[in-house]
Design a protein around this motif. Structure first.
Motif, mmCIF file in Angstrom:
data_model
loop_
_atom_site.group_PDB
_atom_site.id
_atom_site.type_symbol
_atom_site.label_atom_id
_atom_site.label_comp_id
_atom_site.label_asym_id
_atom_site.label_seq_id
_atom_site.Cartn_x
_atom_site.Cartn_y
_atom_site.Cartn_z
ATOM 1 N N THR B 3 17.669 15.269 67.173
ATOM 2 C CA THR B 3 17.044 13.954 67.057
ATOM 3 C C THR B 3 17.143 13.488 65.617
ATOM 4 O O THR B 3 17.241 14.300 64.688
ATOM 5 N N ILE B 4 17.112 12.179 65.437
ATOM 6 C CA ILE B 4 17.167 11.584 64.105
ATOM 7 C C ILE B 4 16.038 10.566 63.995
ATOM 8 O O ILE B 4 15.803 9.796 64.932
ATOM 9 N N HIS B 5 15.347 10.625 62.877
ATOM 10 C CA HIS B 5 14.203 9.749 62.670
ATOM 11 C C HIS B 5 14.406 8.935 61.401
ATOM 12 O O HIS B 5 14.779 9.478 60.356
ATOM 13 N N GLN B 6 14.120 7.650 61.498
ATOM 14 C CA GLN B 6 14.185 6.757 60.357
ATOM 15 C C GLN B 6 12.869 6.022 60.255
ATOM 16 O O GLN B 6 12.333 5.580 61.267
ATOM 17 N N TRP B 7 12.417 5.837 59.043
ATOM 18 C CA TRP B 7 11.224 5.018 58.864
ATOM 19 C C TRP B 7 11.195 4.380 57.487
ATOM 20 O O TRP B 7 11.864 4.866 56.581
ATOM 21 N N PRO B 8 10.502 3.236 57.368
ATOM 22 C CA PRO B 8 9.801 2.536 58.444
ATOM 23 C C PRO B 8 10.764 1.725 59.308
ATOM 24 O O PRO B 8 11.928 1.583 58.975
ATOM 25 N N ALA B 9 10.287 1.176 60.406
ATOM 26 C CA ALA B 9 11.123 0.366 61.277
ATOM 27 C C ALA B 9 11.372 -1.010 60.668
ATOM 28 O O ALA B 9 12.447 -1.583 60.815
ATOM 29 N N THR B 10 10.371 -1.556 60.026
ATOM 30 C CA THR B 10 10.520 -2.828 59.329
ATOM 31 C C THR B 10 9.847 -2.729 57.972
ATOM 32 O O THR B 10 8.881 -1.981 57.798
ATOM 33 N N LEU B 11 10.378 -3.499 57.023
ATOM 34 C CA LEU B 11 9.845 -3.455 55.665
ATOM 35 C C LEU B 11 10.081 -4.805 55.013
ATOM 36 O O LEU B 11 11.198 -5.334 55.067
ATOM 37 N N VAL B 12 9.046 -5.338 54.393
ATOM 38 C CA VAL B 12 9.165 -6.578 53.639
ATOM 39 C C VAL B 12 8.813 -6.254 52.197
ATOM 40 O O VAL B 12 7.731 -5.730 51.921
ATOM 41 N N GLN B 13 9.745 -6.551 51.301
ATOM 42 C CA GLN B 13 9.557 -6.193 49.896
ATOM 43 C C GLN B 13 9.862 -7.390 48.999
ATOM 44 O O GLN B 13 10.761 -8.182 49.313
ATOM 45 N N THR B 24 15.468 11.729 58.619
ATOM 46 C CA THR B 24 15.491 13.178 58.834
ATOM 47 C C THR B 24 16.128 13.482 60.186
ATOM 48 O O THR B 24 16.020 12.708 61.130
ATOM 49 N N VAL B 25 16.780 14.606 60.233
ATOM 50 C CA VAL B 25 17.455 15.062 61.443
ATOM 51 C C VAL B 25 16.833 16.385 61.859
ATOM 52 O O VAL B 25 16.527 17.222 61.014
ATOM 53 N N PRO B 31 24.311 19.056 58.868
ATOM 54 C CA PRO B 31 24.997 17.888 59.423
ATOM 55 C C PRO B 31 25.638 17.067 58.323
ATOM 56 O O PRO B 31 25.237 17.149 57.152
ATOM 57 N N ASN B 32 26.622 16.255 58.676
ATOM 58 C CA ASN B 32 27.067 15.169 57.808
ATOM 59 C C ASN B 32 26.074 14.028 58.015
ATOM 60 O O ASN B 32 25.650 13.761 59.148
ATOM 61 N N LEU B 33 25.687 13.378 56.930
ATOM 62 C CA LEU B 33 24.702 12.300 57.009
ATOM 63 C C LEU B 33 25.284 11.017 56.426
ATOM 64 O O LEU B 33 26.100 11.061 55.493
ATOM 65 N N TYR B 34 24.838 9.895 56.959
ATOM 66 C CA TYR B 34 25.424 8.602 56.607
ATOM 67 C C TYR B 34 24.331 7.543 56.479
ATOM 68 O O TYR B 34 23.358 7.542 57.232
ATOM 69 N N TRP B 35 24.537 6.619 55.537
ATOM 70 C CA TRP B 35 23.754 5.383 55.481
ATOM 71 C C TRP B 35 24.707 4.209 55.673
ATOM 72 O O TRP B 35 25.733 4.110 54.993
ATOM 73 N N TYR B 36 24.343 3.314 56.599
ATOM 74 C CA TYR B 36 25.105 2.105 56.867
ATOM 75 C C TYR B 36 24.197 0.892 56.673
ATOM 76 O O TYR B 36 22.980 0.965 56.812
ATOM 77 N N ASP B 71 18.612 19.854 53.508
ATOM 78 C CA ASP B 71 19.759 19.852 54.414
ATOM 79 C C ASP B 71 19.708 18.716 55.426
ATOM 80 O O ASP B 71 20.727 18.113 55.764
ATOM 81 N N ARG B 72 18.508 18.418 55.928
ATOM 82 C CA ARG B 72 18.398 17.440 57.002
ATOM 83 C C ARG B 72 17.598 16.207 56.589
ATOM 84 O O ARG B 72 16.997 15.542 57.434
ATOM 85 N N GLN B 73 17.607 15.904 55.307
ATOM 86 C CA GLN B 73 16.884 14.750 54.797
ATOM 87 C C GLN B 73 17.823 13.909 53.942
ATOM 88 O O GLN B 73 18.497 14.418 53.039
ATOM 89 N N PHE B 74 17.822 12.613 54.216
ATOM 90 C CA PHE B 74 18.709 11.700 53.504
ATOM 91 C C PHE B 74 17.869 10.492 53.111
ATOM 92 O O PHE B 74 17.171 9.918 53.951
ATOM 93 N N ILE B 75 17.930 10.120 51.833
ATOM 94 C CA ILE B 75 17.058 9.065 51.325
ATOM 95 C C ILE B 75 17.906 7.966 50.706
ATOM 96 O O ILE B 75 18.844 8.245 49.945
ATOM 97 N N LEU B 76 17.568 6.733 51.016
ATOM 98 C CA LEU B 76 18.220 5.567 50.430
ATOM 99 C C LEU B 76 17.233 4.899 49.489
ATOM 100 O O LEU B 76 16.092 4.648 49.881
ATOM 101 N N SER B 77 17.667 4.630 48.260
ATOM 102 C CA SER B 77 16.740 4.141 47.252
ATOM 103 C C SER B 77 17.322 2.979 46.463
ATOM 104 O O SER B 77 18.538 2.773 46.426
ATOM 105 N N SER B 78 16.413 2.262 45.839
ATOM 106 C CA SER B 78 16.793 1.268 44.850
ATOM 107 C C SER B 78 15.684 1.183 43.815
ATOM 108 O O SER B 78 14.499 1.295 44.155
#
Lengths: 111, 113
Positions: B3-13, B24-25, B31-36, B71-78
């Motif tokens: 299973t793969i989990h992403q959060w939050p579902a919506t975000l206003v910034q 997280t997976v 695994p290979n992990l990707y951000w699109y 290993d199973r955590q991928f973070i997208l940041s700015s």
């Protein structure tokens, strides 16, 4: 650059009929292709894939055909149902081993 | 099963604020992990991919960065969001090796005001 594209942005099909969604790619060296289904507000869902050493692959109610001569692949959905309404994407693996995505075809089911 | 989990579902910034999206997976190792990113009515654009902890490849120059602390955590940041960062962000995983399908989370709808 390399590209993958679907032929039609929208396809309307009568419920119960078969649907055929077409896709073209530019890189003759692409060796792996995938079809995804995306419902509104959700992530793409894997449907079926095919390697370039195959011409046809079948799943449950779906068939993917690959024509390497004309660089074309298609997704056929048998006996289309209302739950098949979604946007369908084809993707092909590029020379960097990453997926190149088409823009998507929206499948509309008419009752 | 995996299973793969992403959060939050919506975000206003607001413009100029920082960003952290987490993915997280479960049920698989290395695994290979990707951000699109997906623009409305369009296909997916690959932003980053990772084949292992601490290994990040960037596909396009941009205002975003990615990290893989586990290993199973991928973070997208700015550090500072731009208006043009608005979009639908999707995380995906695939098994290692070639010719493996990618499996997606349900995405984060990011709106920048």
């Amino acid at each position: 650059g390399e590209s993958v594209g679907l032929h039609l942005p929208t396809l309307s099909v009568q419920e119960g009929d078969n649907s055929i969604i077409n896709c073209a790619y530019s890189n003759s060296a692409s060796d792996y292709f995938i079809w995804y289904k995306q419902e509104s507000g959700k992530g793409p869902q894997f449907i079926i894939d095919i390697r370039s050493n195959m011409d046809k692959r079948q799943g449950q109610r779906v068939t993917v055909l690959l024509n390497k001569t004309v660089k074309h692949l298609s997704l056929q959905i048998a006996a289309t149902q209302p739950g098949d309404s979604a946007v369908y994407f084809c993707a092909g693996r590029d020379s960097n081993y990453q997926l190149i995505w088409g823009a998507g075809t929206k499948l509309i089911i008419k009752p | 099963s995996q299973t793969i989990h992403q959060w939050p579902a919506t975000l206003v910034q607001p413009v100029g604020s920082p960003l952290s999206l987490e993915c997280t997976v479960e049920g698989t190792s290395n695994p290979n992990l990707y951000w699109y990113r997906q623009a409305a009515g369009r296909g997916l654009q690959l932003l980053f991919y990772s084949v292992g902890i601490g290994q990040i490849s960037s596909e396009v120059p941009q205002n975003l960065s990615a990290s893989r602390p586990q290993d199973r955590q991928f973070i997208l940041s700015s550090k500072k969001l731009l208006l043009s960062d608005s979009g639908f962000y999707l995380c995906a995983w695939s098994a290692g090796g070639s010719n493996q399908p990618q499996h997606f989370g349900d995405g984060t709808r990011l709106s920048i005001l």
